[in-house]
Design a protein around this motif. Structure first.
Motif, PDB file in Angstrom:
ATOM      1  N   ALA A   1       5.164   4.888   2.154  1.00 13.03           N
ATOM      2  CA  ALA A   1       5.439   6.179   2.795  1.00 13.03           C
ATOM      3  C   ALA A   1       6.196   5.987   4.105  1.00 13.03           C
ATOM      4  O   ALA A   1       7.149   6.716   4.387  1.00 13.03           O
TER       5      ALA A   1
ATOM      6  N   TYR B   1       0.837  -1.189   0.000  1.00 15.56           N
ATOM      7  CA  TYR B   1       0.000   0.000   0.000  1.00 15.56           C
ATOM      8  C   TYR B   1       0.878   1.247   0.000  1.00 15.56           C
ATOM      9  O   TYR B   1       2.040   1.202   0.417  1.00 15.56           O
ATOM     10  N   GLN B   2       0.300   2.365  -0.443  1.00 14.28           N
ATOM     11  CA  GLN B   2       1.059   3.620  -0.452  1.00 14.28           C
ATOM     12  C   GLN B   2       1.456   4.025   0.965  1.00 14.28           C
ATOM     13  O   GLN B   2       2.524   4.590   1.174  1.00 14.28           O
ATOM     14  N   ALA B   3       0.610   3.728   1.938  1.00 15.79           N
ATOM     15  CA  ALA B   3       0.938   4.067   3.334  1.00 15.79           C
ATOM     16  C   ALA B   3       2.176   3.308   3.790  1.00 15.79           C
ATOM     17  O   ALA B   3       3.025   3.853   4.504  1.00 15.79           O
TER      18      ALA B   3
ATOM     19  N   SER C   1       5.154  11.403   2.938  1.00 14.00           N
ATOM     20  CA  SER C   1       3.703  11.327   3.063  1.00 14.00           C
ATOM     21  C   SER C   1       3.104  10.378   2.025  1.00 14.00           C
ATOM     22  O   SER C   1       3.704  10.121   0.971  1.00 14.00           O
ATOM     23  N   GLU C   2       1.898   9.895   2.332  1.00 14.29           N
ATOM     24  CA  GLU C   2       1.194   9.017   1.394  1.00 14.29           C
ATOM     25  C   GLU C   2       0.877   9.758   0.101  1.00 14.29           C
ATOM     26  O   GLU C   2       0.985   9.196  -0.991  1.00 14.29           O
TER      27      GLU C   2
END
Length: 119
Positions: free
Chosen positions: A77, A72-74, A83-84
């Motif tokens: 990050a 996931y982008q999170a 940041s996401e």
């Protein structure tokens, strides 16, 4: 919002004709002092912003995408310390996009209702 070039030139011509200071001109036309100062240097609005990503190391992001293709982008990050939203923008710049496969996610579910045509 960008002011049109016609408005910028009008502001500058009134400033010249009436001998106004930058502060007086800004107050009269209800614009920022920095805007008037910038227009004096160059009244033509800037069309593009040529600024590279400053915080995200694109090589590290590419390596992360290769090592963790389903992350996931999170998660990316957190690993890269950004940041996401920044990850999302950087992935878009790299022409990398992920689309959900709805057929695959539906296959593991059981139907609870009988639909017409399902015999």
């Amino acid at each position: 919002m960008t002011y049109p070039i016609s408005f910028r030139r009008k502001v500058l011509s009134v400033r010249e004709q009436e001998g106004l200071t930058i502060v007086q001109t800004a107050a009269r036309f209800c614009v920022g002092i920095a805007s008037v100062t910038r227009w004096i240097k160059n009244p033509v609005p800037q069309e593009t912003r040529n600024k590279p990503a400053t915080k995200i190391d694109m090589a590290a992001l590419a390596r992360d995408v290769r090592e963790f293709p389903d992350a996931y982008q999170a998660e990316r990050a957190r690993r890269l310390g950004v940041s996401e939203k920044g990850i999302g923008h950087a992935l878009r710049r790299m022409n990398i996009s992920y689309k959900k496969n709805t057929a695959a996610s539906q296959s593991g579910r059981r139907r609870t209702a009988h639909l017409p045509g399902d015999d």
